[in-house]
Design an enzyme around this catalytic site. Structure first.
Site, PDB file in Angstrom:
ATOM      1  N   CYS A   1       2.860   0.776  11.976  1.00  0.00           N
ATOM      2  CA  CYS A   1       1.688   1.080  11.153  1.00  0.00           C
ATOM      3  C   CYS A   1       0.623   0.005  11.273  1.00  0.00           C
ATOM      4  CB  CYS A   1       2.118   1.230   9.696  1.00  0.00           C
ATOM      5  SG  CYS A   1       3.300   2.562   9.429  1.00  0.00           S
TER       6      CYS A   1
ATOM      7  N   ASN B   1      10.962   2.005  15.081  1.00  0.00           N
ATOM      8  CA  ASN B   1      10.910   1.781  16.527  1.00  0.00           C
ATOM      9  C   ASN B   1      11.984   2.595  17.226  1.00  0.00           C
ATOM     10  OD1 ASN B   1      13.327  -0.187  17.355  1.00  0.00           O
ATOM     11  ND2 ASN B   1      12.592  -0.756  15.314  1.00  0.00           N
TER      12      ASN B   1
ATOM     13  N   GLN C   1       0.826  -1.209   0.000  1.00  0.00           N
ATOM     14  CA  GLN C   1       0.000   0.000   0.000  1.00  0.00           C
ATOM     15  C   GLN C   1       0.863   1.263   0.000  1.00  0.00           C
ATOM     16  OE1 GLN C   1      -0.050   1.418   3.403  1.00  0.00           O
ATOM     17  NE2 GLN C   1      -1.818   2.789   3.430  1.00  0.00           N
TER      18      GLN C   1
ATOM     19  N   CYS D   1      21.504  16.014  19.246  1.00  0.00           N
ATOM     20  CA  CYS D   1      21.336  14.685  18.663  1.00  0.00           C
ATOM     21  C   CYS D   1      19.895  14.218  18.890  1.00  0.00           C
ATOM     22  CB  CYS D   1      22.339  13.688  19.265  1.00  0.00           C
ATOM     23  SG  CYS D   1      21.945  13.108  20.941  1.00  0.00           S
TER      24      CYS D   1
END
Length: 259
Positions: free
Chosen positions: A196, A138, A79, A180
């Site tokens: 997702c 992640n 998708q 950072c």
């Protein structure tokens, strides 16, 4: 093999024609395109963000590109993950993306790392790169990549996309005092960038952010200004960008003055 061999920066007639629309730009020219040709980009993740980022790095002529991803292409990826095709379902994503990139631009060197890189492997891969693009999904990996980039003083382009919301910024540890990733997003707290599969994602959003990551990486490699100290926030519902400025945390355990 830890990284791709650096390609010859000299541009032959075919390359001059292929990259002519870059060379016409005063900000790039032949010298800038040669800089891209002799550069090595490391991309962590070949999914929604990595797909457009990798395709644009390849088409723009970055001479060596390393892709790290241990996942396999799944039907639900198609998708939005435009580097992959239905015929490559079940194939490792790094290898699938490498196939798409070589088809797009056979002049470049592409190396697929089909493993989940631990801290030691990341340190090795980052040390061999001129720029790193964080296209993963992640926080643990994001922080590991950030630590490796700070340690090796390699610039890092960070992107995120979930639901209809995107984020983009650039970190550059080559200059002391620059923030950072940990300065902006600490490892503590309840921040989440869940997958997702849990929250869903608007397909073109990953293209917008991933392409913007490629743009930041290319600008870093040719010496143009980037988003250092500026976090771009994009809302795909309203098609509006907002910007938040941030600074180095002096107490940051990764890059701060007390580190």
């Amino acid at each position: 093999m830890s990284h791709c061999p650096t390609r010859n920066a000299e541009l032959d007639d075919s390359a001059l024609l292929r990259y002519s629309r870059h060379i016409l730009l005063d900000e790039i020219g032949v010298e800038g395109q040669q800089a891209l040709s002799s550069s090595h980009a490391l991309v962590i993740g070949a999914g929604g963000l990595g797909s457009p980022a990798l395709l644009y790095l390849a088409s723009a002529g970055v001479g060596s590109i390393t892709i790290v991803d241990d996942d396999a292409v799944d039907l639900t990826n198609l998708q939005r993950q435009i580097a992959h095709t239905e015929s490559r379902i079940g194939v490792n994503k790094a290898k699938s993306a490498a196939e798409a990139m070589r088809a797009l631009n056979p002049q470049i060197g592409v190396h697929a790392v089909s493993e989940r890189a631990d801290a030691a492997r990341l340190a090795e891969l980052v040390a061999n790169a001129d720029v790193v693009l964080d296209c993963c999904d992640n926080f643990a990996t994001r922080h590991a990549v950030n630590r490796a980039c700070v340690a090796a003083r390699v610039p890092l382009v960070s992107g995120a996309a979930v639901r209809f919301d995107g984020q983009l910024t650039t970190f550059d540890a080559r200059e002391p005092g620059n923030p950072c990733y940990h300065c902006l997003f600490g490892e503590e707290g309840d921040a989440s960038d869940g997958p997702c599969a849990t929250f869903g994602v608007f397909a073109p959003l990953t293209g917008i952010i991933g392409a913007a990551q490629a743009a930041e990486a290319l600008k870093l490699l040719i010496g143009l200004p980037t988003l250092i100290g500026r976090l771009q926030l994009f809302d795909a519902r309203s098609m509006q960008w907002r910007e938040m400025k941030y600074r180095q945390d002096p107490a940051c355990p990764v890059c701060g003055a007390t580190h």
